[in-house]
Each structure stands twice: as structure tokens, then as C-alpha cells.
Design an enzyme around this catalytic site. Structure first.
Site, PDB file in Angstrom:
ATOM      1  N   HIS A 111      10.933 -14.918  32.159  1.00 28.38           N
ATOM      2  CA  HIS A 111      11.415 -16.240  32.573  1.00 28.38           C
ATOM      3  C   HIS A 111      10.375 -16.915  33.456  1.00 28.38           C
ATOM      4  O   HIS A 111       9.739 -16.276  34.282  1.00 28.38           O
ATOM      5  CB  HIS A 111      12.741 -16.113  33.335  1.00 28.38           C
ATOM      6  CG  HIS A 111      13.109 -17.353  34.081  1.00 28.38           C
ATOM      7  ND1 HIS A 111      13.544 -18.496  33.450  1.00 28.38           N
ATOM      8  CD2 HIS A 111      13.079 -17.654  35.398  1.00 28.38           C
ATOM      9  CE1 HIS A 111      13.758 -19.441  34.349  1.00 28.38           C
ATOM     10  NE2 HIS A 111      13.488 -18.952  35.547  1.00 28.38           N
ATOM     11  N   SER A 121      20.675 -14.640  38.264  1.00 30.77           N
ATOM     12  CA  SER A 121      21.518 -14.666  39.462  1.00 30.77           C
ATOM     13  C   SER A 121      22.742 -15.540  39.249  1.00 30.77           C
ATOM     14  O   SER A 121      22.706 -16.511  38.482  1.00 30.77           O
ATOM     15  CB  SER A 121      20.710 -15.180  40.651  1.00 30.77           C
ATOM     16  OG  SER A 121      20.216 -16.460  40.386  1.00 30.77           O
ATOM     17  N   TRP A 176       3.312 -13.950  45.409  1.00 31.94           N
ATOM     18  CA  TRP A 176       4.128 -14.363  46.548  1.00 31.94           C
ATOM     19  C   TRP A 176       4.025 -13.397  47.729  1.00 31.94           C
ATOM     20  O   TRP A 176       4.850 -13.399  48.622  1.00 31.94           O
ATOM     21  CB  TRP A 176       5.584 -14.580  46.107  1.00 31.94           C
ATOM     22  CG  TRP A 176       5.727 -15.863  45.310  1.00 31.94           C
ATOM     23  CD1 TRP A 176       4.802 -16.857  45.202  1.00 31.94           C
ATOM     24  CD2 TRP A 176       6.845 -16.286  44.516  1.00 31.94           C
ATOM     25  NE1 TRP A 176       5.275 -17.869  44.395  1.00 31.94           N
ATOM     26  CE2 TRP A 176       6.523 -17.544  43.961  1.00 31.94           C
ATOM     27  CE3 TRP A 176       8.092 -15.714  44.218  1.00 31.94           C
ATOM     28  CZ2 TRP A 176       7.403 -18.245  43.128  1.00 31.94           C
ATOM     29  CZ3 TRP A 176       8.970 -16.423  43.392  1.00 31.94           C
ATOM     30  CH2 TRP A 176       8.626 -17.666  42.862  1.00 31.94           C
ATOM     31  N   ILE A 209      19.981 -16.822  33.465  1.00 38.45           N
ATOM     32  CA  ILE A 209      18.655 -16.363  33.891  1.00 38.45           C
ATOM     33  C   ILE A 209      18.743 -15.163  34.842  1.00 38.45           C
ATOM     34  O   ILE A 209      17.744 -14.508  35.116  1.00 38.45           O
ATOM     35  CB  ILE A 209      17.876 -17.527  34.538  1.00 38.45           C
ATOM     36  CG1 ILE A 209      17.840 -18.731  33.595  1.00 38.45           C
ATOM     37  CG2 ILE A 209      16.456 -17.141  34.900  1.00 38.45           C
ATOM     38  CD1 ILE A 209      17.291 -18.451  32.208  1.00 38.45           C
ATOM     39  N   CYS A 240      17.313 -22.060  35.128  1.00 39.66           N
ATOM     40  CA  CYS A 240      16.875 -21.084  36.138  1.00 39.66           C
ATOM     41  C   CYS A 240      18.101 -20.321  36.639  1.00 39.66           C
ATOM     42  O   CYS A 240      19.216 -20.555  36.152  1.00 39.66           O
ATOM     43  CB  CYS A 240      16.160 -21.809  37.288  1.00 39.66           C
ATOM     44  SG  CYS A 240      15.200 -20.703  38.342  1.00 39.66           S
ATOM     45  N   ARG A 259      11.179 -25.762  55.635  1.00 39.60           N
ATOM     46  CA  ARG A 259      11.338 -24.475  54.953  1.00 39.60           C
ATOM     47  C   ARG A 259      10.157 -23.559  55.218  1.00 39.60           C
ATOM     48  O   ARG A 259       9.010 -23.962  55.070  1.00 39.60           O
ATOM     49  CB  ARG A 259      11.479 -24.675  53.451  1.00 39.60           C
ATOM     50  CG  ARG A 259      12.784 -25.219  53.010  1.00 39.60           C
ATOM     51  CD  ARG A 259      13.923 -24.366  53.534  1.00 39.60           C
ATOM     52  NE  ARG A 259      15.139 -24.655  52.789  1.00 39.60           N
ATOM     53  CZ  ARG A 259      15.615 -23.859  51.842  1.00 39.60           C
ATOM     54  NH1 ARG A 259      15.009 -22.733  51.535  1.00 39.60           N
ATOM     55  NH2 ARG A 259      16.716 -24.191  51.214  1.00 39.60           N
ATOM     56  N   HIS A 263      19.177 -27.367  39.391  1.00 39.15           N
ATOM     57  CA  HIS A 263      18.807 -27.793  40.742  1.00 39.15           C
ATOM     58  C   HIS A 263      19.727 -28.876  41.264  1.00 39.15           C
ATOM     59  O   HIS A 263      19.546 -29.377  42.363  1.00 39.15           O
ATOM     60  CB  HIS A 263      17.346 -28.250  40.756  1.00 39.15           C
ATOM     61  CG  HIS A 263      16.422 -27.184  40.250  1.00 39.15           C
ATOM     62  ND1 HIS A 263      16.088 -27.080  38.919  1.00 39.15           N
ATOM     63  CD2 HIS A 263      15.827 -26.158  40.880  1.00 39.15           C
ATOM     64  CE1 HIS A 263      15.299 -26.027  38.763  1.00 39.15           C
ATOM     65  NE2 HIS A 263      15.130 -25.446  39.932  1.00 39.15           N
TER      66      HIS A 263
HETATM   67  N1  GLN Z   1      16.233 -13.873  37.743  1.00 40.86           N
HETATM   68  C1  GLN Z   1      16.022 -14.780  38.812  1.00 40.86           C
HETATM   69  C2  GLN Z   1      17.309 -15.539  39.137  1.00 40.86           C
HETATM   70  O1  GLN Z   1      18.046 -15.806  38.262  1.00 40.86           O
HETATM   71  C3  GLN Z   1      14.950 -15.771  38.497  1.00 40.86           C
HETATM   72  C4  GLN Z   1      14.664 -16.638  39.667  1.00 40.86           C
HETATM   73  C5  GLN Z   1      13.568 -17.621  39.435  1.00 40.86           C
HETATM   74  O2  GLN Z   1      13.202 -17.890  38.337  1.00 40.86           O
HETATM   75  N2  GLN Z   1      13.048 -18.179  40.488  1.00 40.86           N
HETATM   76  O3  GLN Z   1      17.558 -15.887  40.251  1.00 40.86           O
HETATM   77 ZN    ZN Z   2      13.462 -19.842  37.421  1.00 36.16          ZN
END
Ligand code: GLN
Ligand code: ZN
Length: 761
Positions: A641, A432, A560, A430, A726, A514, A694
């Protein structure tokens, strides 16, 4: 005129709450010390509100972690698995908040969800068949007593039974109806307790009333409050709503025995209309000061609204539109910002001043001559700082072509398959990759001036190089550069766009300990320099495979941030969309053939009422996304995404974003979304995450294969991508490597099975 505060921030102007609670988590302080520190924090805030002249000061708006969790605790809605831990109350409370792993046992936290249309998260109440709702303790009055000992009279604030039940999750066979009697009794006891303790006003928050309500909902609400209010005795009850208007239940609400009703005039489109028949026996708490945004309020407009309201409402108390929980503490914490900028801002402390000033002005027959009033008027006249004519003209000149790709998607997709030459079930990630200490250190050293830009970029490129090498080694098909230059997917773009303002201490609670520091859209948004191309080009130069360009989309960037109030959401989204489009086209020019534009936050700002979904949001949000990519070549593949799969109710709109591929989180949900995609003839190719990032758990090859097979039952094989759900930035390197190797292997296995299967046919 008097004023009321719906709720105050609680994390502390210096984030004292966060630091204290975290110390408690690390066992550096005990429960007593935790409670003492937080009591001091509360005392400070009440004194501040008292000094600022607030007539209705909230108590119990404070929470060690979350107000909804406090309510669950108050109502004895504590699932057995937490009681079984045999912890003291505070420890059990935190076990529900964040899970517990230790010698008392091993349990996960309760679920967390977004609080209506805000970026705050609450802990979802969990009711099972053994839950016995009752008023467990009088702790909701602790604040009231503490403030009283300081000579400050407060109104305790609690979340109401209707909102509580509507937001609860029912894990057994019972449903809402089974809990109604017991919850009514519990709230009756709350009122009794308030009477015994000589509470003057009790504020009951029922934000759920601004949602679309069914006849059953309204009946439930009415029935509960008829019973609860019967025994209210000397206590005056303020029913507080926010985030919208009460159009569906207005008549019933006005007929109940409330002493005051709090309405939101900022987000409630119909609130003004609904007050024309406001009942004479009640006080209107007029939420005219925005509790959610950070701009100075326009005195003139509030004063004229008040004047109009006086024609219909016998008694009015000025109020915030919702709790100030959603704004930072004070502008004085931002001395680094130019005064021309900060004078436009109003955080919680400044909002108290505004409330006081407006109350004062209402008493003046000729307030137009008041210097404070005049100064405020000036603020809304001088806007040169925020306007960029060229940007506005570009937005005004947009035509249909700017939102429409030249070639229809199906044709494009066929072309892309040929040109990109990817295998069946292409694998990708995705964006990172793990943010190791070294990665973070590079950014922080640059930020603090320890290293210069050249050093910073060259180190970042080292990480990119390693990342590309790693992805090639394990055999992923579409590579990424790893996002080592980003802390946060919105902040990074904000920092690189003109028109944004960044704060250093303006924290807002996101959940528990947070916080977030949302950037502020101050002026017209413009891209003045290249943002990502250098890194992506470099990454692409290291491999023969395709490297995905990686951008954040306009809807997420806006959602955001703190938005402007002087121009429309549509205008802001289009401005950002134009800026991202420039980056997209530059990437394409640089030879990048696949570009991902993340829209992680698209779903979460869907308006609360169904009737507003299209006109107030989707109509232009989807177009803002299309604006980013409409001008690319048909062969350039656009990905997007989303961090969730709960878009079942807006599938046609997601498809209408006209991306070529979408990846989303599906590993935790039961993949029901796939059936919905199938039923809707979803055209966009899809990558439903095959494992959950996660958790540090490494999924096995068999497990991933099974997930892929499940997906293949609903998704045509040529439309399916294989990826995690993610970005990997919060994960460790070791587990990431293991998981991705298994992912690639699983994809290869299924590919072989598919081609064999084809031969057999
Ligand atoms: N491209 C972002 C990552 O991979 C997407 C982050 C996200 O979806 N919150 O971190
Ligand atoms: Zn994500």
C-alpha cells in the site's frame, strides 16, 4: 575560525510553541499573549547560541507555523478567499495554515507538501492572476530587532525568490515569468530595508538550487539576483543552499555579487569538487556538521576537510549542512537512555558544542593532543554495542534467490484467483480501523503499567473480534484485524525489533503544531520475537474469510527513522527486510494466505536529482521489498500500500516490487495515474482508493460506482480491487461504517452490471 547556524529548531525544547499555538487555537490566549510567549522562546534560543559562541546567529528562522507561509505573507501572496474573511493578520495567517470555519466564513487550508527530502511539510504558496507580489511588511526583521534589544546581533533568514517561485502553485493563467518583475522589486526592497535597519548579514535560502536545473531555471535565477544584488549597499548577503550540491549553476552562482555562499558537504556529493574554484571575493560557509541527523560528528574528518578546503578558499566559516529544524533539541532530555547510547548522539544543543569545539581545535597547532579531540576519536572506534555479526553475515550471504519469487507473477495471480476464490472486484480495507478512546486507552494503560500484558492483549483481542464481526456483517471480502495494537506503523515495528532506540522527548517538527519522534536505528536490526502473528491468527480464527496479515515494509521503516551513518542505506534496508521476511514467513506458516506489506514512504525519499534515483535508492529499495516476500509460496498473495498516486515516473519500478496487489490513494487525484498504469502494462493488481478517508464525508453508493466505472475504463476488471484510499484509524466509527457499507454495495452493483454485460455479449 567562526561558525554559523543555518537555522535553529523552533518548537521549543519542551514543545512550548505547540502548546502556546494550540492554546491560541482554543481561544484560551489572545494574539498578544501568543506573540509574547513566542518572543520569550526566541530570546532563550538566541542567548543559548550566543553563549555557545555562534558568530552567525539566525533570526526569522522562527515561525508560528511555517517559514514558507511566512514568506507568502511577507510577499503579499495571500489568496483573496482569506482576505475576504476580514480577519486580523494573525488569524488570516492561521486560516491559510489550517483553514477557517466560523462566522467570518468557511475556507480550506492551502496545500501542504514535503520540504525537499525531509519529513518537514511546508505550505505551498498559491499564486493566482490577481496576486500582486510586493514587500508587504518588515516583519521579517522583528526577530532581528528583538535580538538587538537583547544585545545580540543576528542574521535574518529569508527564503529566496527562486525557491519561492519554483515551489509555488499557479492557480490562474499566469506563470512564473509573470511574477518575476514584481518579486525582484520586493527583494530589492527587502535589501533596502535591511540596509536602513543596519543589518550586517542577510541569509537568503535557495535550496531549490540543488535540484536538476534547466537552462531556463539558471537564467531565471541569474537574472533575478543580478537585479536584486545591484542595490544591496552595505548589507552582506549569504546565499544558503542545502540538501545537495549546486553543480548545475555553480559558475553563475560564483559570478554573482554574493558575499558568502553556503554549501552542503553532507548531502552534496559534488560539493567538495565544486569548491576547488571557489571565488576569492566570497566567504565559504562550509556546511560540514550534519543538520539532519542525530549522530556526533567526527572531528577528525571535519578537521581534515577544513584543511583541504583552506587550499582553495580564502575565507571559511564553519556551518551546519542545513537548518537544525530537522533534529530534536537536546540529548539531555533523554535521561532514561544509557550513557553508552547517548554519547553517540548530538541534537541541536550538542551540535552547537561541536561547532564550537571544532572552531577551537582549528586554532591549535597540535589538536591531536587535545582531550576533547581524543575523546571524540574514541567514539568512532568503539562500536561493539551496535554490531551483530550474525545479522551482517546474513545480509552478506543474500543471493538473487532471496529477491526473486519462484513463480512469475502472471502465473501466480491465476493460481491465487483459483485458490482464494474471491469475487470479481474484491473489496477490502487498508488495515487500520477507527482508533476509539477505548482503543487508545488500552494502549496507554499498558504503557503506563496500569494493566499487564495479558490484560492488554485480551482487550486488544476484544476490539479485533468486534472488528471482524463488523466486516463480516457489511460483507467485505478480505478482512483485516484493525491494527488496535499500533500507535504508529513504524514505531510499532521499531519497538519490536532489536537495534532500535526510542526517545521520549526528541520531537521534530513535522508541520505546524505537529511533531514526530522518529525512532533511531542504533545497531544492526534483528527480529527476536514474533510481532503480529498472534493477533492475526486470532482474527483469522474468527472468520471463514481471509484475513490479511499487516506489516510495514523496510523502506518505510527506514525512511521514517533516524538512520545510522556507519553503514549504508542498502545494508540497513536489507537488515530490516530480513526481519520482516521472518514475520512474513511465520504468518504464512500460520495459515495466512494474504499478507500486506505497507510502503507508505517509498516515494518520498526518492533522491532529489534524477541521476541518483536508481543508484542511490531504487536499485536497493525495491530489492529490500522483494526480500520480504520472495520466499513465500506462489499461492500466498502479497499486497502493498502507498499513500499517494504520484508514482507516474517510477511505474516500472513499482511493478518490479513484484507484489501481487497494490492499493494506493487515488480518490483525490484525477486518476491520471490509471492511464499511466495502462500505458506501462502494469501487471500488479490494483486498488486505487475509491473514496478519500482524510475527510469525515460519507461517499454515496452512486459516487463510488461512478469511480469504479472510471477505473474500469483503464484497468482490466480481473485486476481491480475496491478499497478506501488509506487506513481508517483517524476516522470515527459511524462515518466509517456508513462509508464501507456504501463501498460494498457499489462493488456489488458493478459486479452485477458486469456479469449482465458479459451475458449480453
Ligand atoms: N496499514 C496502515 C493503516 O491502515 C497503512 C497506513 C498508511 O498508509 N499510512 O493504517
Ligand atoms: Zn496510506
Amino acid at each position: 575560525m567562526q561558525y554559523s547556524v543555518v537555522g535553529f529548531p523552533r518548537i521549543g525544547a519542551q514543545r512550548e510553541l505547540k502548546f502556546t499555538v494550540e492554546k491560541y487555537f482554543r481561544n484560551e490566549i489572545n494574539t498578544d499573549e501568543l506573540l509574547q510567549t513566542t518572543a520569550k522562546l526566541r530570546a532563550k534560543q538566541w542567548k543559548l547560541q550566543q553563549t555557545a559562541g555562534a558568530a552567525f546567529i539566525p533570526s526569522n528562522d522562527f515561525s508560528l507555523y511555517d517559514g514558507m507561509l511566512d514568506t507568502s505573507f511577507m510577499l503579499n501572496a495571500i489568496p483573496q478567499r482569506y482576505l475576504d474573511l476580514n480577519l486580523d493578520d494573525t488569524a488570516a495567517y492561521f486560516a491559510m495554515a489550517r483553514g477557517y470555519q466560523g462566522h467570518h466564513g468557511d475556507v480550506k487550508a492551502t496545500a501542504m507538501k514535503k520540504w525537499f527530502n525531509t519529513n518537514y511539510h511546508y505550505m505551498v504558496p498559491e499564486l493566482d492572476d490577481t496576486t500582486n507580489i510586493l514587500l508587504r511588511s518588515d516583519h521579517f526583521l522583528d526577530g532581528f530587532h528583538q535580538a538587538q534589544s537583547l544585545g545580540i546581533n543576528t542574521k535574518p533568514v529569508i527564503i529566496g525568490p527562486f525557491t519561492f517561485l519554483k515551489l509555488a502553485s499557479f492557480t490562474g493563467h499566469k506563470n512564473i515569468a509573470d511574477y518575476v518583475d514584481s518579486i525582484k522589486t520586493a527583494y530589492n526592497n527587502i535589501l533596502k530595508s535591511c540596509a536602513t535597519n543596519k543589518v550586517d548579514w542577510l541569509q537568503i535560502d535557495e535550496p531549490y538550487l540543488v535540484m536538476d536545473l534547466t537552462a531556463n531555471d539558471i537564467a531565471l535565477f541569474t537574472d533575478m539576483y543580478q537585479f536584486i544584488l545591484e542595490k544591496k549597499g552595505t548589507v552582506k548577503v549569504l546565499l544558503q543552499t542545502y540538501f545537495g550540491d549546486v553543480r548545475d549553476c555553480c559558475r553563475q552562482l560564483y559570478n554573482l555579487q554574493f558575499d558568502g555562499i553556503g554549501l552542503d558537504f553532507l548531502e552534496g556529493k559534488e560539493t567538495t569538487r565544486l569548491t576547488t574554484n571557489f571565488p576569492d571575493d566570497k566567504i565559504l560557509f562550509a556546511g560540514l556538521i550534519n543538520g539532519k541527523n542525530i549522530w556526533r560528528c567526527n572531528y577528525n574528518s571535519v578537521l581534515s576537510q577544513l584543511k583541504n578546503l583552506k587550499a582553495h578558499c580564502r575565507k571559511i566559516i564553519l556551518s551546519t549542512s542545513c537548518s537544525l529544524l530537522h533534529v530534536p533539541y537536546t540529548v539531555t532530555n533523554e535521561p532514561q537512555l544509557a550513557p553508552e547510547i547517548t554519547r553517540c548522539f548530538s541534537f541541536a544543543y550538542e551540535k552547537l558544542e561541536e561547532l564550537r569545539e571544532i572552531c577551537r581545535l582549528t586554532e591549535l597547532p597540535d589538536y591531536q593532543n587535545d582531550p576533547a579531540y581524543q575523546q571524540n576519536c574514541q567514539l568512532f572506534q568503539s562500536t561493539e554495542l551496535r554490531i551483530d555479526k550474525t545479522v551482517q553475515e546474513k545480509v552478506a550471504a543474500l543471493t538473487n534467490d532471496d529477491f526473486t519469487r519462484a513463480m512469475p507473477r502472471k502465473k501466480r495471480q491465476a493460481l491465487q484467483r483459483k485458490i482464494l476464490n474471491l469475487p470479481l472486484l474484491p473489496t477490502t480495507t487498508i488495515g487500520s480501523f477507527p482508533q476509539t478512546k477505548a482503543v487508545k486507552q488500552n494502549r496507554s494503560q499498558y504503557r503506563h503499567g496500569v494493566i499487564n500484558e495479558t490484560q492488554y492483549r485480551s482487550t486488544a483481542k476484544h476490539f479485533i473480534k468486534d472488528c471482524i464481526k463488523f466486516q463480516e456483517e457489511i460483507g467485505l471480502d478480505v478482512l483485516v484485524h484493525g491494527e488496535f495494537e499500533r500507535d504508529d506503523m513504524v514505531e510499532f515495528f521499531g519497538e519490536n525489533l532489536k537495534g532500535y532506540v526510542f526517545t521520549t522527548n526528541a520531537w521534530v517538527q513535522s508541520y505546524g503544531t505537529r511533531g514526530l519522534k522518529p525512532p533511531i536505528i542504533f545497531g544492526d536490526i534483528k527480529r527476536e520475537k514474533s510481532i503480529t502473528t498472534d493477533y492475526i491468527k486470532y482474527a483469522a480464527s474468527l472468520t471463514d474469510k481471509d484475513v490479511k496479515g499487516m506489516l510495514t515494509g523496510p523502506v518505510t521503516i527506514l525512511n521514517w527513522s533516524f538512520p545510522r551513518e556507519d553503514i549504508s542505506t542498502r545494508e540497513m534496508m536489507y537488515q530490516i527486510g530480513l526481519a520482516i521476511r521472518e514475520e512474513v514467513l511465520e504468518l504464512e506458516q500460520a495459515g495466512i494466505r494474504i499478507i500486506q506489506i505497507d510502503e507508505a514512504a517509498l516515494r518520498e525519499k526518492l533522491p532529489l536529482r534524477h541521476a541518483d534515483w536508481h543508484s542511490d535508492y531504487l536499485d536497493f529499495a525495491i530489492k529490500a521489498f522483494r526480500l520480504c516476500h520472495a520466499k513465500v509460496k506462489p499461492t500466498t498473495q502479497i499486497h502493498t500500500h502507498m499513500c499517494y498516486s504520484e508514482f507516474e515516473d517510477i511505474i516500472p519500478e513499482i511493478d518490479a516490487m513484484d507484489a501481487d496487489v497494490i492499493t494506493f490513494e487515488a480518490s483525490r487525484s484525477k486518476l491520471t495515474i490509471l492511464t499511466a498504469l495502462q500505458n506501462n502494462h502494469f501487471e500488479t493488481e490494483v486498488g486505487p482508493g475509491v473514496y478519500d478517508i482524510h475527510s469525515p464525508r460519507v461517499p454515496s453508493v452512486t459516487e463510488i460506482e461512478a469511480a469504479i466505472h472510471l477505473m474500469l475504463q483503464k484497468i482490466p476488471q480481473e485486476n481491480l480491487w475496491i478499497n478506501p484510499d488509506c487506513g481508517l484509524k483517524t476516522r470515527g466509527k459511524t462515518e466509517t461504517a456508513a462509508s464501507l457499507k456504501n463501498l460494498v454495495q457499489a462493488a456489488k452493483n458493478v459486479r452485477t452490471q458486469l456479469t449482465k454485460g458479459d451475458k449480453n455479449l
